[in-house]
Scaffold this active site. Structure first.
Site, PDB file in Angstrom:
ATOM      1  N   ARG A   1      -2.660   3.366 -14.316  1.00 17.17           N
ATOM      2  CA  ARG A   1      -3.466   3.761 -13.162  1.00 17.17           C
ATOM      3  C   ARG A   1      -4.418   4.911 -13.455  1.00 17.17           C
ATOM      4  O   ARG A   1      -5.226   5.253 -12.586  1.00 17.17           O
ATOM      5  CB  ARG A   1      -2.566   4.099 -11.969  1.00 17.17           C
ATOM      6  CG  ARG A   1      -1.669   5.309 -12.166  1.00 17.17           C
ATOM      7  CD  ARG A   1      -0.872   5.612 -10.903  1.00 17.17           C
ATOM      8  NE  ARG A   1       0.012   6.751 -11.086  1.00 17.17           N
ATOM      9  CZ  ARG A   1       0.561   7.424 -10.100  1.00 17.17           C
ATOM     10  NH1 ARG A   1       0.322   7.083  -8.862  1.00 17.17           N
ATOM     11  NH2 ARG A   1       1.365   8.447 -10.343  1.00 17.17           N
TER      12      ARG A   1
ATOM     13  N   GLU B   1       4.954  -2.596  -1.498  1.00 18.84           N
ATOM     14  CA  GLU B   1       4.579  -2.757  -2.898  1.00 18.84           C
ATOM     15  C   GLU B   1       5.357  -3.893  -3.561  1.00 18.84           C
ATOM     16  O   GLU B   1       6.572  -3.821  -3.670  1.00 18.84           O
ATOM     17  CB  GLU B   1       4.872  -1.447  -3.640  1.00 18.84           C
ATOM     18  CG  GLU B   1       4.334  -0.226  -2.916  1.00 18.84           C
ATOM     19  CD  GLU B   1       4.985   1.078  -3.382  1.00 18.84           C
ATOM     20  OE1 GLU B   1       5.399   1.163  -4.551  1.00 18.84           O
ATOM     21  OE2 GLU B   1       5.080   2.007  -2.561  1.00 18.84           O
TER      22      GLU B   1
ATOM     23  N   ARG C   1      -5.654   8.238  -4.947  1.00 18.83           N
ATOM     24  CA  ARG C   1      -4.612   8.129  -3.901  1.00 18.83           C
ATOM     25  C   ARG C   1      -5.061   7.150  -2.820  1.00 18.83           C
ATOM     26  O   ARG C   1      -5.975   7.420  -2.056  1.00 18.83           O
ATOM     27  CB  ARG C   1      -4.373   9.517  -3.290  1.00 18.83           C
ATOM     28  CG  ARG C   1      -3.478   9.545  -2.079  1.00 18.83           C
ATOM     29  CD  ARG C   1      -2.018   9.436  -2.392  1.00 18.83           C
ATOM     30  NE  ARG C   1      -1.569  10.482  -3.286  1.00 18.83           N
ATOM     31  CZ  ARG C   1      -0.424  10.418  -3.984  1.00 18.83           C
ATOM     32  NH1 ARG C   1       0.376   9.369  -3.856  1.00 18.83           N
ATOM     33  NH2 ARG C   1      -0.083  11.402  -4.792  1.00 18.83           N
TER      34      ARG C   1
ATOM     35  N   HIS D   1       1.058  -0.940  -5.986  1.00 18.57           N
ATOM     36  CA  HIS D   1       1.458   0.113  -5.031  1.00 18.57           C
ATOM     37  C   HIS D   1       0.507   0.112  -3.815  1.00 18.57           C
ATOM     38  O   HIS D   1      -0.179   1.107  -3.536  1.00 18.57           O
ATOM     39  CB  HIS D   1       1.418   1.451  -5.773  1.00 18.57           C
ATOM     40  CG  HIS D   1       2.178   2.566  -5.138  1.00 18.57           C
ATOM     41  ND1 HIS D   1       1.970   2.988  -3.846  1.00 18.57           N
ATOM     42  CD2 HIS D   1       3.152   3.373  -5.631  1.00 18.57           C
ATOM     43  CE1 HIS D   1       2.762   4.008  -3.585  1.00 18.57           C
ATOM     44  NE2 HIS D   1       3.495   4.257  -4.656  1.00 18.57           N
TER      45      HIS D   1
END
Ligand code: TA6
Length: 312
Positions: A89, A271, A66, A167
């Site tokens: 990811r 993003e 995160r 992101h």
């Protein structure tokens, strides 16, 4: 032209996960975990962190990290049947020892080439052979560039289609003092309103509540002005028409187990993405999507940040 010989260190990161460290002159650095091909750190010459990493980030597969720059591929969010934001990811990437040449005009050789290929399990969920190459480069002016090259390597003659996003979680001093320039008057899909389409008003975007918008057909340059830090992030992008702007604010943050309750105050996701018009590749075809981030001192004009100067 940079020499094609990369300079990077391979090190152990949190929980023993492998990471790559890039260093440039004057203390600048960046870090990339092989887990997720995930950039987790980008520091300027004063050693200040420019990306936001969650205070509760879990560096343990299969949970994606995160913060930093998660890669959303082959699906952004739930625009398809795969897990949210796709699987790139939370896969282990490899260092690509012999990537095809990639022209660059930076004199820095602080870069690394990574590669992801699908596992047998990935092929069950998404039956398409691909090679996803990504170069992460720290330029001589401290700019961070991510260049993704995705190739359809299928031998079944079938095209495939994907959506994509970098992101990026930017570190900001106080979300209430931040403005985003470059997205005014554009159409967007509001994720908080069933992705209904709206048109943005004419002023810089500011933040006072949860925001989750997909701006469509955006310019190649977007600026994030951090008033308190007197710092402007400039996002330059190629091959990525859309831009997502996300801040979960207080209530939603509490529902995200690996995000600290107060983190939202110090982060903003902007993003670079390809969502509205998914990318289709026939066998043998390659797509390229490039993101360049720089952090520059904000310019002032009669006490106000002057976005025009930044975007010029
Ligand atoms: O890019 C914005 C977004 O799609 C939001 O809707 C929000 O859920 C966020 O990404 C985080 O997603 P994640 O799967 O990492 O929790």
């Amino acid at each position: 032209m940079a020499t094609e010989r990369p300079s990077f260190e391979l090190a152990k990161g949190i929980n023993g996960l492998d990471k790559i460290v890039l260093r440039e002159s004057r203390n600048r650095s960046a870090e990339v975990y092989l887990y997720g091909g995930h950039v987790t750190s980008w520091k300027n010459e004063n050693g200040e962190e420019l990306l936001h990493l969650s205070s509760k980030a879990i560096f343990k597969p299969p949970k994606p990290i995160r913060g930093g720059i998660p890669l959303c591929f082959p699906q952004f969010s739930n625009f398809g049947t795969l897990e949210s934001h796709g699987f790139a990811r939370n896969r282990i990437w490899e260092v690509d020892a012999s990537p095809p040449p990639l022209p660059t005009n930076s004199s820095s050789n602080a870069f690394v080439d990574l590669i992801l290929r699908p596992t047998e399990d990935d092929l069950k969920a998404w039956p398409h052979n691909f090679e996803f190459r990504m170069r992460v480069a720290l330029g001589s002016e401290g700019e961070l560039t991510l260049t993704s090259r995705i190739r359809n390597t299928s031998s079944d003659g079938k095209p495939f289609t994907f959506t994509f996003a970098y992101h990026t979680y930017f570190s900001v001093s106080d979300i209430s003092e931040v403005r985003v320039e470059g997205l005014e008057t554009l159409d967007y899909l509001d994720n908080l309103k069933n992705r209904e389409r709206f048109t943005e008003q004419g002023d810089a975007i500011t933040f006072e509540s949860e925001t989750d918008k997909i701006y469509l057909s955006t310019p190649t340059k977007i600026a994030i002005l951090d008033h308190e830090k007197k710092r402007t992030f400039v996002v330059r992008k190629d091959g990525l028409a859309d831009a997502v702007v996300w801040n979960p604010w207080d209530k939603r943050s509490k529902t995200i187990s690996d995000l600290g309750d107060e983190d939202y105050k110090h982060m903003l996701c902007v993003e670079a993405a390809a969502i509205e018009r998914p990318i289709t590749l026939k066998p043998g075809e390659e797509w390229k999507g490039r993101l360049e981030l720089s952090a520059v001192p904000s310019s002032y004009s009669s006490g106000q940040l002057d976005p025009k100067k930044v975007l010029e």
